[in-house]
Design a protein around this motif. Structure first.
Motif, PDB file in Angstrom:
ATOM      1  N   ASP A  24      51.834  11.069  61.902  1.00 48.80           N
ATOM      2  CA  ASP A  24      51.323   9.770  62.337  1.00 48.80           C
ATOM      3  C   ASP A  24      50.268   9.888  63.438  1.00 48.80           C
ATOM      4  N   PHE A  25      49.863  11.107  63.796  1.00 54.77           N
ATOM      5  CA  PHE A  25      48.766  11.297  64.747  1.00 54.77           C
ATOM      6  C   PHE A  25      47.469  10.778  64.142  1.00 54.77           C
ATOM      7  N   THR A  26      46.653  10.121  64.978  1.00 57.08           N
ATOM      8  CA  THR A  26      45.292   9.788  64.559  1.00 57.08           C
ATOM      9  C   THR A  26      44.436  11.045  64.715  1.00 57.08           C
ATOM     10  N   MET A  27      43.228  11.002  64.192  1.00 58.22           N
ATOM     11  CA  MET A  27      42.338  12.155  64.334  1.00 58.22           C
ATOM     12  C   MET A  27      41.980  12.393  65.805  1.00 58.22           C
ATOM     13  N   ASP A  28      41.906  11.345  66.607  1.00 56.35           N
ATOM     14  CA  ASP A  28      41.675  11.539  68.047  1.00 56.35           C
ATOM     15  C   ASP A  28      42.831  12.316  68.676  1.00 56.35           C
ATOM     16  N   PRO A  46      33.386  22.451  73.943  1.00 60.03           N
ATOM     17  CA  PRO A  46      32.059  22.735  73.393  1.00 60.03           C
ATOM     18  C   PRO A  46      30.926  21.964  74.070  1.00 60.03           C
ATOM     19  N   LYS A  47      31.205  20.749  74.525  1.00 57.19           N
ATOM     20  CA  LYS A  47      30.184  19.950  75.216  1.00 57.19           C
ATOM     21  C   LYS A  47      30.922  18.873  76.017  1.00 57.19           C
ATOM     22  N   PRO A  48      31.275  19.184  77.269  1.00 58.33           N
ATOM     23  CA  PRO A  48      32.050  18.221  78.066  1.00 58.33           C
ATOM     24  C   PRO A  48      31.434  16.827  78.047  1.00 58.33           C
ATOM     25  N   GLY A  49      32.294  15.850  77.841  1.00 58.06           N
ATOM     26  CA  GLY A  49      31.851  14.454  77.801  1.00 58.06           C
ATOM     27  C   GLY A  49      31.449  13.968  76.424  1.00 58.06           C
ATOM     28  N   ALA A  50      31.230  14.885  75.490  1.00 62.02           N
ATOM     29  CA  ALA A  50      30.825  14.486  74.136  1.00 62.02           C
ATOM     30  C   ALA A  50      32.053  14.167  73.285  1.00 62.02           C
ATOM     31  N   MET A  51      31.853  13.291  72.318  1.00 61.80           N
ATOM     32  CA  MET A  51      32.924  12.950  71.391  1.00 61.80           C
ATOM     33  C   MET A  51      33.133  14.097  70.404  1.00 61.80           C
ATOM     34  N   LEU A  52      34.393  14.447  70.206  1.00 57.76           N
ATOM     35  CA  LEU A  52      34.737  15.468  69.217  1.00 57.76           C
ATOM     36  C   LEU A  52      35.338  14.796  68.000  1.00 57.76           C
ATOM     37  N   ARG A  53      35.039  15.328  66.841  1.00 60.83           N
ATOM     38  CA  ARG A  53      35.523  14.781  65.571  1.00 60.83           C
ATOM     39  C   ARG A  53      36.251  15.859  64.785  1.00 60.83           C
ATOM     40  N   VAL A  54      36.968  15.438  63.761  1.00 64.82           N
ATOM     41  CA  VAL A  54      37.723  16.336  62.880  1.00 64.82           C
ATOM     42  C   VAL A  54      37.169  16.223  61.473  1.00 64.82           C
ATOM     43  N   ARG A  55      36.984  17.365  60.826  1.00 71.72           N
ATOM     44  CA  ARG A  55      36.570  17.393  59.424  1.00 71.72           C
ATOM     45  C   ARG A  55      37.278  18.557  58.755  1.00 71.72           C
ATOM     46  N   LEU A  77      46.336  15.744  54.937  1.00 69.17           N
ATOM     47  CA  LEU A  77      46.239  17.136  55.353  1.00 69.17           C
ATOM     48  C   LEU A  77      47.479  17.876  54.877  1.00 69.17           C
ATOM     49  N   ARG A  78      47.283  19.125  54.530  1.00 67.81           N
ATOM     50  CA  ARG A  78      48.377  19.959  54.024  1.00 67.81           C
ATOM     51  C   ARG A  78      48.775  20.972  55.080  1.00 67.81           C
ATOM     52  N   HIS A  79      49.988  21.464  54.943  1.00 63.50           N
ATOM     53  CA  HIS A  79      50.496  22.496  55.844  1.00 63.50           C
ATOM     54  C   HIS A  79      49.558  23.702  55.807  1.00 63.50           C
ATOM     55  N   PHE A  80      49.109  24.148  56.961  1.00 62.99           N
ATOM     56  CA  PHE A  80      48.192  25.273  57.157  1.00 62.99           C
ATOM     57  C   PHE A  80      46.784  25.020  56.615  1.00 62.99           C
ATOM     58  N   GLN A  81      46.402  23.763  56.441  1.00 63.94           N
ATOM     59  CA  GLN A  81      45.017  23.468  56.076  1.00 63.94           C
ATOM     60  C   GLN A  81      44.142  23.714  57.296  1.00 63.94           C
ATOM     61  N   GLN A  82      42.967  24.279  57.085  1.00 63.37           N
ATOM     62  CA  GLN A  82      42.058  24.538  58.194  1.00 63.37           C
ATOM     63  C   GLN A  82      41.163  23.328  58.418  1.00 63.37           C
ATOM     64  N   ILE A  83      41.012  22.956  59.694  1.00 63.36           N
ATOM     65  CA  ILE A  83      40.161  21.838  60.081  1.00 63.36           C
ATOM     66  C   ILE A  83      39.207  22.286  61.179  1.00 63.36           C
ATOM     67  N   ASP A  84      38.075  21.619  61.240  1.00 59.02           N
ATOM     68  CA  ASP A  84      37.083  21.879  62.290  1.00 59.02           C
ATOM     69  C   ASP A  84      37.155  20.773  63.322  1.00 59.02           C
ATOM     70  N   ILE A  85      37.076  21.166  64.590  1.00 59.76           N
ATOM     71  CA  ILE A  85      36.921  20.223  65.695  1.00 59.76           C
ATOM     72  C   ILE A  85      35.509  20.481  66.211  1.00 59.76           C
ATOM     73  N   TYR A  86      34.649  19.487  66.121  1.00 59.42           N
ATOM     74  CA  TYR A  86      33.232  19.726  66.426  1.00 59.42           C
ATOM     75  C   TYR A  86      32.630  18.557  67.201  1.00 59.42           C
ATOM     76  N   VAL A  87      31.503  18.805  67.828  1.00 55.28           N
ATOM     77  CA  VAL A  87      30.794  17.779  68.600  1.00 55.28           C
ATOM     78  C   VAL A  87      30.092  16.838  67.636  1.00 55.28           C
ATOM     79  N   SER A  88      30.387  15.557  67.785  1.00 54.08           N
ATOM     80  CA  SER A  88      29.774  14.537  66.943  1.00 54.08           C
ATOM     81  C   SER A  88      28.354  14.261  67.405  1.00 54.08           C
TER      82      SER A  88
END
Length: 90
Positions: A24-28, A46-55, A77-88
């Motif tokens: 039940d976690f949101t992407m944030d 990666p960039k303090p103050g910038a919004m990070l997103r999940v893909r 999302l599946r168990h052990f699926q790889q996701i990226d956390i990146y600067v939007s």
């Protein structure tokens, strides 16, 4: 509520980490869970103050991000699926 483990890959970090997230976690909240064991220990934000997103991780790193309010369950999302956390760029 149940949990699963995802593999988080933080932008500009050489490590991947197995992160437990609740369905039940949101992407944030997923972003925060992925930052907690990394930033200040083995990595910098990666960039303090910038919004990070999940893909989802793809070979070309160009997948669309999940909406920030979408839950882990809604993203299917599946168990052990790889996701990226990146600067939007938004």
């Amino acid at each position: 509520m149940s949990s699963l483990a995802v593999i988080g890959r933080l932008e500009k970090d050489a490590h991947t980490r197995i992160i437990d997230v609740d369905t039940d976690f949101t992407m944030d909240q997923v972003v925060e869970a992925c930052l907690a064991p990394a930033v200040g220990y083995q990595a910098r934000h990666p960039k303090p103050g910038a919004m990070l997103r999940v893909r989802p991780t793809t070979d070309t790193d160009d997948a669309d991000p999940f909406p920030r309010s979408m839950t882990v369950a809604e993203a299917r999302l599946r168990h052990f699926q790889q996701i990226d956390i990146y600067v939007s760029q938004d």
